[in-house]
Every structure is written in structure tokens, then in C-alpha cells.
Design an enzyme around this catalytic site. Sequence first.
Site, PDB file in Angstrom:
ATOM      1  CG  ASP A  15      -9.873   4.639   7.444  1.00 42.23           C
ATOM      2  OD1 ASP A  15      -9.135   4.677   8.434  1.00 42.23           O
ATOM      3  OD2 ASP A  15     -10.518   3.635   7.098  1.00 42.23           O
ATOM      4  CG  ASP A  17      -6.607  -0.777   8.027  1.00 45.88           C
ATOM      5  OD1 ASP A  17      -5.813  -1.144   7.143  1.00 45.88           O
ATOM      6  OD2 ASP A  17      -6.258  -0.516   9.195  1.00 45.88           O
TER       7      ASP A  17
END
Length: 183
Positions: A15, A17
Site C-alpha cells: 500500500d 499511504d
Amino acid sequence: MALSVDRVVRGLLFDRDDTLVIDVPYNADPHKVVPVPGAHRAVERARAAGLPVGVVTNQSVIARGGATREQVDATNARVDELVGPFDVWCVCPHGSADDCACRKPRPGLVLEAAERLGVPASELVVIGDIGADVGAAAAAGAQSILVPTPRTRQEEVDAAPTVAATIEDAVALALARVAAARA
């Protein structure tokens, strides 16, 4: 907790953020990109082990009209420069109301990354900070490692099959499965 002992790990997906970079809500400004401590070392270690690496990220800022795809791509290029390089970037530009197949926790981004990397989804590990990352991995048939942050809800931690304290610890868990499979 550990990854499944009966599954091969042939690639890692991250991922963006709060996993690779400090989360700046709806960030589409390359100048605001700051890596999470240890992110570059973790990705470098995975690459050194011969694993393809990619990023799967929801970027609803595009659907909200807060940024263009080009601005998000420029921000991702800065992440790639500071933390990567990554073999593949898969971005969902939709909002939660769009009912798309790619927005995590749906499997679309993970399946796209698997296809582009040439690695079966079942042989990928998704590393992320929230339940949507874990859910996308499960929906695609991949494994996952949750790296909680202060924003991760306790029920997400409790439900995750594998949890690591840091991104470096998460990559170490995945690499332990790679080493075991090669032995």
C-alpha cells in the site's frame, strides 16, 4: 503471527499511504512525500532477494476532483524515486461510491498487479496498514501482512492473519517464507 507455511511467496505488493510514505490525506504533491522509516531499506531488501515489488493504492482524490491523474502519477513517481524502484504501480482512481472492482478491499488492484508482474496472486503478499489492504489480498487469493499505525482500528489488527510492527519486519516475514521455499 506468520505467513502460511504451505504457500510460496514470489512477490510483494505495498500500500502507499501510511505503509511506504507518511500519510498526507489526499496527497497529490510530490514535495510532500516523506518515506516511512525503514521503507527504502525494506523494499531494497525485497528486491535484493529477487522479488518483484509493486504498489496497490486507492487514490480517491482523483474522483473527488482534488487532483488529476497526472498529479497523482507525479506523486507516485516521487515515491518510486525515494523508496523504490517498483516494478508495477496499480492505482484505483475511484471513490467509495463508484462501486468499482479495483478499490480495496476489492481484489482488482491485486489481480492487476499479479497479471502485470506475471506472478499468481496466490504467491503474492500484500503489505498494508488497514483492513482494506488485508481484505483486498484475501479477495484476490493473496496473503497479507498488516503493519498497524495509530490510525489502524483495533478490530482490523485483531482480524488480520499476520501482523508486523514495522515495514521492515513485514518484509522479513515474507522473506523468511521465500528462504524456506527455496530450501
